[in-house]
Design a protein around this motif. Structure first.
Motif, PDB file in Angstrom:
ATOM      1  N   ILE A 144      38.338  18.397  44.147  1.00 35.92           N
ATOM      2  CA  ILE A 144      39.721  18.529  44.621  1.00 35.92           C
ATOM      3  C   ILE A 144      39.921  17.657  45.864  1.00 35.92           C
ATOM      4  CG2 ILE A 144      40.234  20.806  43.678  1.00 35.92           C
ATOM      5  CD1 ILE A 144      39.518  22.098  46.251  1.00 35.92           C
ATOM      6  N   ILE A 145      41.134  17.137  46.002  1.00 30.86           N
ATOM      7  CA  ILE A 145      41.493  16.477  47.265  1.00 30.86           C
ATOM      8  C   ILE A 145      42.793  17.099  47.761  1.00 30.86           C
ATOM      9  CG2 ILE A 145      40.319  14.272  46.879  1.00 30.86           C
ATOM     10  CD1 ILE A 145      42.959  13.045  46.022  1.00 30.86           C
ATOM     11  N   PHE A 146      42.901  17.201  49.077  1.00 26.66           N
ATOM     12  CA  PHE A 146      44.073  17.831  49.667  1.00 26.66           C
ATOM     13  C   PHE A 146      45.082  16.748  50.046  1.00 26.66           C
ATOM     14  CE2 PHE A 146      40.560  20.856  50.605  1.00 26.66           C
ATOM     15  CZ  PHE A 146      41.004  21.889  49.778  1.00 26.66           C
ATOM     16  N   LEU A 147      46.030  16.530  49.134  1.00 21.90           N
ATOM     17  CA  LEU A 147      46.956  15.401  49.275  1.00 21.90           C
ATOM     18  C   LEU A 147      47.764  15.429  50.568  1.00 21.90           C
ATOM     19  CD1 LEU A 147      48.474  14.965  45.695  1.00 21.90           C
ATOM     20  CD2 LEU A 147      46.844  13.471  46.871  1.00 21.90           C
ATOM     21  N   ALA A 178      37.783   9.791  55.155  1.00 22.21           N
ATOM     22  CA  ALA A 178      37.177  11.043  54.712  1.00 22.21           C
ATOM     23  C   ALA A 178      35.657  10.931  54.651  1.00 22.21           C
ATOM     24  CB  ALA A 178      37.767  11.464  53.375  1.00 22.21           C
ATOM     25  N   VAL A 179      35.044  12.026  54.242  1.00 18.54           N
ATOM     26  CA  VAL A 179      33.589  12.152  54.261  1.00 18.54           C
ATOM     27  C   VAL A 179      33.099  12.344  52.833  1.00 18.54           C
ATOM     28  CG1 VAL A 179      31.666  13.575  55.088  1.00 18.54           C
ATOM     29  CG2 VAL A 179      33.690  13.246  56.533  1.00 18.54           C
ATOM     30  N   SER A 180      32.172  11.507  52.410  1.00 20.03           N
ATOM     31  CA  SER A 180      31.589  11.698  51.089  1.00 20.03           C
ATOM     32  C   SER A 180      30.499  12.754  51.204  1.00 20.03           C
ATOM     33  CB  SER A 180      30.974  10.373  50.621  1.00 20.03           C
ATOM     34  OG  SER A 180      30.192  10.616  49.486  1.00 20.03           O
ATOM     35  N   LYS A 181      30.641  13.838  50.432  1.00 15.15           N
ATOM     36  CA  LYS A 181      29.664  14.929  50.542  1.00 15.15           C
ATOM     37  C   LYS A 181      29.705  15.741  49.266  1.00 15.15           C
ATOM     38  CE  LYS A 181      27.070  17.918  52.917  1.00 15.15           C
ATOM     39  NZ  LYS A 181      26.368  18.104  51.622  1.00 15.15           N
ATOM     40  N   THR A 182      28.539  16.075  48.760  1.00 17.25           N
ATOM     41  CA  THR A 182      28.473  16.976  47.609  1.00 17.25           C
ATOM     42  C   THR A 182      27.839  18.283  48.057  1.00 17.25           C
ATOM     43  OG1 THR A 182      28.215  15.127  46.098  1.00 17.25           O
ATOM     44  CG2 THR A 182      27.548  17.276  45.274  1.00 17.25           C
ATOM     45  N   VAL A 183      28.488  19.385  47.703  1.00 18.61           N
ATOM     46  CA  VAL A 183      27.906  20.687  48.014  1.00 18.61           C
ATOM     47  C   VAL A 183      27.036  21.091  46.824  1.00 18.61           C
ATOM     48  CG1 VAL A 183      28.405  23.103  48.515  1.00 18.61           C
ATOM     49  CG2 VAL A 183      29.900  21.300  49.399  1.00 18.61           C
ATOM     50  N   ARG A 210      34.142  29.197  44.144  1.00 19.88           N
ATOM     51  CA  ARG A 210      35.502  29.462  44.601  1.00 19.88           C
ATOM     52  C   ARG A 210      35.552  29.588  46.127  1.00 19.88           C
ATOM     53  NH1 ARG A 210      39.715  33.328  45.029  1.00 19.88           N
ATOM     54  NH2 ARG A 210      41.353  32.870  43.517  1.00 19.88           N
ATOM     55  N   ASP A 211      34.589  30.352  46.665  1.00 19.27           N
ATOM     56  CA  ASP A 211      34.551  30.555  48.117  1.00 19.27           C
ATOM     57  C   ASP A 211      34.397  29.236  48.867  1.00 19.27           C
ATOM     58  OD1 ASP A 211      34.842  33.197  47.733  1.00 19.27           O
ATOM     59  OD2 ASP A 211      32.744  33.742  48.096  1.00 19.27           O
ATOM     60  N   VAL A 212      33.570  28.354  48.296  1.00 25.13           N
ATOM     61  CA  VAL A 212      33.345  27.066  48.957  1.00 25.13           C
ATOM     62  C   VAL A 212      34.607  26.210  48.930  1.00 25.13           C
ATOM     63  CG1 VAL A 212      32.233  24.843  48.492  1.00 25.13           C
ATOM     64  CG2 VAL A 212      30.864  26.852  48.943  1.00 25.13           C
ATOM     65  N   TYR A 213      35.332  26.245  47.810  1.00 28.04           N
ATOM     66  CA  TYR A 213      36.592  25.500  47.746  1.00 28.04           C
ATOM     67  C   TYR A 213      37.570  26.018  48.803  1.00 28.04           C
ATOM     68  CZ  TYR A 213      35.783  22.634  43.556  1.00 28.04           C
ATOM     69  OH  TYR A 213      35.342  21.684  42.685  1.00 28.04           O
ATOM     70  N   LEU A 214      37.633  27.330  48.923  1.00 28.30           N
ATOM     71  CA  LEU A 214      38.558  27.912  49.899  1.00 28.30           C
ATOM     72  C   LEU A 214      38.119  27.597  51.326  1.00 28.30           C
ATOM     73  CD1 LEU A 214      39.346  31.338  48.173  1.00 28.30           C
ATOM     74  CD2 LEU A 214      40.892  29.367  48.434  1.00 28.30           C
ATOM     75  N   LEU A 215      36.802  27.620  51.531  1.00 29.93           N
ATOM     76  CA  LEU A 215      36.277  27.333  52.856  1.00 29.93           C
ATOM     77  C   LEU A 215      36.551  25.882  53.252  1.00 29.93           C
ATOM     78  CD1 LEU A 215      34.618  28.701  55.127  1.00 29.93           C
ATOM     79  CD2 LEU A 215      32.609  27.570  54.173  1.00 29.93           C
ATOM     80  N   ALA A 216      36.382  24.962  52.291  1.00 32.70           N
ATOM     81  CA  ALA A 216      36.639  23.545  52.566  1.00 32.70           C
ATOM     82  C   ALA A 216      38.089  23.380  53.009  1.00 32.70           C
ATOM     83  CB  ALA A 216      36.364  22.701  51.323  1.00 32.70           C
ATOM     84  N   TYR A 217      38.978  24.125  52.378  1.00 34.82           N
ATOM     85  CA  TYR A 217      40.395  24.087  52.732  1.00 34.82           C
ATOM     86  C   TYR A 217      40.579  24.619  54.155  1.00 34.82           C
ATOM     87  CZ  TYR A 217      45.354  25.240  52.643  1.00 34.82           C
ATOM     88  OH  TYR A 217      46.681  25.311  52.946  1.00 34.82           O
ATOM     89  N   VAL A 224      36.705  18.232  48.328  1.00 40.11           N
ATOM     90  CA  VAL A 224      35.358  18.778  48.162  1.00 40.11           C
ATOM     91  C   VAL A 224      34.857  18.502  46.751  1.00 40.11           C
ATOM     92  CG1 VAL A 224      36.128  21.129  47.620  1.00 40.11           C
ATOM     93  CG2 VAL A 224      33.866  20.805  48.527  1.00 40.11           C
ATOM     94  N   THR A 225      33.570  18.218  46.689  1.00 45.53           N
ATOM     95  CA  THR A 225      32.906  17.980  45.421  1.00 45.53           C
ATOM     96  C   THR A 225      31.702  18.895  45.381  1.00 45.53           C
ATOM     97  OG1 THR A 225      33.490  15.655  45.603  1.00 45.53           O
ATOM     98  CG2 THR A 225      31.790  16.201  44.020  1.00 45.53           C
ATOM     99  N   ILE A 226      31.526  19.564  44.263  1.00 38.53           N
ATOM    100  CA  ILE A 226      30.355  20.452  44.170  1.00 38.53           C
ATOM    101  C   ILE A 226      29.506  20.025  42.985  1.00 38.53           C
ATOM    102  CG2 ILE A 226      31.674  22.391  45.116  1.00 38.53           C
ATOM    103  CD1 ILE A 226      30.539  23.079  41.775  1.00 38.53           C
ATOM    104  N   TYR A 227      28.260  20.433  43.028  1.00 37.98           N
ATOM    105  CA  TYR A 227      27.416  20.208  41.861  1.00 37.98           C
ATOM    106  C   TYR A 227      26.404  21.351  41.745  1.00 37.98           C
ATOM    107  CZ  TYR A 227      24.515  18.317  38.317  1.00 37.98           C
ATOM    108  OH  TYR A 227      23.831  18.186  37.142  1.00 37.98           O
ATOM    109  N   ARG A 228      26.401  21.970  40.567  1.00 36.32           N
ATOM    110  CA  ARG A 228      25.444  23.071  40.325  1.00 36.32           C
ATOM    111  C   ARG A 228      24.255  22.479  39.574  1.00 36.32           C
ATOM    112  NH1 ARG A 228      24.896  27.087  36.409  1.00 36.32           N
ATOM    113  NH2 ARG A 228      26.567  26.071  35.234  1.00 36.32           N
TER     114      ARG A 228
END
Ligand code: UDP
Length: 573
Positions: free
Chosen positions: A250-253, A523-528, A540-547, A554-558
């Protein structure tokens, strides 16, 4: 340059794609030749501003900066400076207009950029939704996702003619009527493989998620609401898909546009492929990264950051990157004009995790987060001061007087700082990438054409040697797990410091991203990274926290959620 400093892995990468070759593929350049080719080309720009300048001395300064591995410009600069192609930027954003001409112009322009080693970002939000009318034919439109497939196929065919494979970012606004198709478009891992995708989130949408209310879908042509969806359901769908295979990000436009310094030139709709560089349509940006490991000085008890050296390096790097804008041979006239109007540069860092290790600071500690803010604040402030000094000598960027910066000090560059992933630069620099934690202390890296490279973290290697623990048994154990958390042979105090991505809680990844973002113009390139067993709620929590923490995206990878990972743990025997 001490050639020994360049690792075997770095040489492999350089020989494959960076050093000049003849038509039979024989390497014609040494690594020193490559750096001299680049420094000569970039230093020559100085003469455009001051004919009395000693460009040879300036070239020596840039040459040393690079060969000491203190600073490296992004890959296209290393590959193409002083060569026929001459395209020096990593990042581009192209508009996609809602017409056949517009769409296929953009396909063509992207192909030209890919050929030269650059990556492209696009917003598909202006395209009319699938099923809507096409006036000239009486037919129906097929929608953004179907056209993304066209861009994807074109990228596949270009393969960047010997430089590197094309990378794309595809963005769709959360309020586009085709948003559900978009969120789902990479569910099958084998489709649209040349794209990273990000949903463009708005503040209005985040508020609707919080209030658990519906939000409107907007027709891109008429700007009228044409439907509505439950914000929470759509948010959960994004989370579910990201949990499954890391896409979409997601990006926060609204945040990207809050920091748009030239709003009179239009809206920021997209970033470059890895997310660190928001740009206006037709803008490009060249990046460069300071290797923080080389910014350390020895103390009686260990290492600490040498801020004086860092400041000097920032000054030289800003000068270098500003010259790149002039030395660049842009793939399109329109890109040349747009880029030269704002003169954005993106100076960032690499080797952050290694620099922390050398200072004995765990990545997941308050001390590390505080130091991140201090370092980046210093780089950003020093970088802006350097840009202001350049403005005195060379003039401001042409749009300065209509920019949001107009009441402050004169600036040569509309933006100064960006934190890139440094995927290749960090291999050349022999350090950890960007601001990421060490992924694994020993692992196999897949390079694009199937080559595999084994890597052991050099800081750990030195530590193990110091402790007399550098032996096959210990290395095998580390290599099979990536982490040293369970390696009882290694003292507890060392294990506490030498944490890797998987030992670090997602929240600590975000805290670090947010710390760097606070003082980064772009911006900052970072993968959680998440462990395989992480739940959707954790994502979900991480997306909300990034906001909440002010990140721009934010980009995540499991772990294990895609068949082909770039980085793998546990493959080394
Ligand atoms: N990039 C690209 N293709 C690639 C890798 C990178 O187009 O295979 C572009 C993309 O815009 C990315 C940017 O280069 O966001 C910076 O990536 P990175 O820092 O990893 O590049 P490096 O300079 O280390 O090669």
């Amino acid at each position: 340059m001490a050639i020994e400093e360049i690792s075997k892995n770095a040489l492999t990468v350089l020989e494959k794609r960076y050093l000049g070759k003849d038509e039979n593929g024989n390497v014609l350049e040494s690594v020193e030749d490559m750096f001299r080719r680049v420094s000569d080309t970039i230093a020559a720009v100085d003469a455009n501003y001051d004919t009395s300048t000693n460009t040879r001395a300036q070239s020596d300064e840039f040459y040393e900066l690079m060969t000491d591995l203190k600073f490296l410009p992004n890959s296209p600069t290393l590959m193409n400076a002083g060569r026929a192609l001459g395209q020096l930027s990593a990042c581009f954003v192209l508009p996609v207009e809602d017409s056949m001409e517009g769409i296929f112009d953009s396909v063509k322009n992207a192909a030209l950029i890919h050929k030269s080693g650059g990556g492209t970002g696009f917003s598909f939000s202006r395209l009319r939704q699938s099923g809507s009318a096409v006036r000239s034919t009486g037919g129906v439109a097929s929608g953004p996702v179907s056209f993304m497939k066209v861009f994807n196929a074109a990228t596949e065919a270009v393969k960047q003619g010997g430089t590197r494979r094309g990378a794309n970012m595809g963005v769709l606004r959360i309020d586009h009527p085709d948003i559900l198709d978009f969120i789902n478009c990479k569910a099958n891992n084998s489709e649209i493989t040349n794209f990273n995708i990000s949903v463009g989130i708005t503040e209005a949408f985040m508020e609707a998620v919080e209030k658990q209310s519906d939000y409107d879908l907007i027709d891109p042509k008429t700007k009228q609401a044409v439907g509505h969806l439950s914000a929470e359901k759509v948010f959960d769908m994004i989370v579910d898909h990201a949990w499954r295979n890391g896409e979409p990000g997601i990006i926060f436009l609204d945040r990207l546009n809050r920091d748009n310094v030239t709003p009179s030139q239009g809206e920021i709709e997209s970033t470059n492929p890895c997310g660190e560089q928001p740009l206006l349509p037709y803008e490009s940006c060249n990046l460069g990264s300071i290797n923080l490991v080389k910014m350390l000085r020895k103390t009686l008890t260990g290492y600490e950051l040498d801020f004086r050296l860092l400041g000097e390096t920032v000054e030289k790097a800003v000068h270098f990157l500003d010259n790149v804008i002039d030395a660049n041979n842009y793939p399109l006239e329109k890109i040349s004009e747009t880029t030269r109007a704002s003169r954005k540069i993106g100076l960032g860092v690499m080797g952050w995790a290694d620099a922390l290790l050398m200072q004995g600071i765990p990545y997941n500690s308050d001390e590390a987060v505080e130091l991140a803010e201090r370092v980046m604040r210093y780089i950003n402030n020093t970088g802006h001061a350097a840009s202001a000094r350049l403005a005195e000598k060379r003039g401001t960027f042409p749009l300065f007087s209509v920019s949001t910066l107009k009441d402050g000090p004169a600036m040569r560059n509309a933006t100064v700082s960006t934190i890139a992933p440094t995927g290749t630069l960090s291999i050349i620099g022999g350090c950890s990438s960007g601001v990421e934690p060490v992924f694994a202390y020993a692992f196999i890296r897949n390079i694009m054409d199937g080559t595999e490279m084994i890597e052991v973290n050099p800081v750990l290697m030195a530590k193990l040697k110091e402790l007399g623990l550098y032996n096959d048994d210990v290395l095998k154990k580390i290599a099979s797990e990536g982490t040293i958390a369970h390696c009882e042979e290694i003292p507890e105090e060392v294990r506490r410091v030498f944490v890797c991505s998987h030992d670090i809680k997602p929240i600590d990844h975000i805290k670090m991203q947010a710390a760097f973002q606070k003082y980064t113009d772009n911006a900052v390139s970072k993968t959680v990274n998440f462990p395989k067993e992480a739940t959707r709620n954790e994502v979900r929590d991480v997306y909300l926290l990034a906001y909440k923490e002010g990140c721009k995206g934010v980009t995540i990878y499991r772990d294990g959620s895609r068949e082909e990972q770039v980085l793998n743990i546990g493959k080394v025997n």
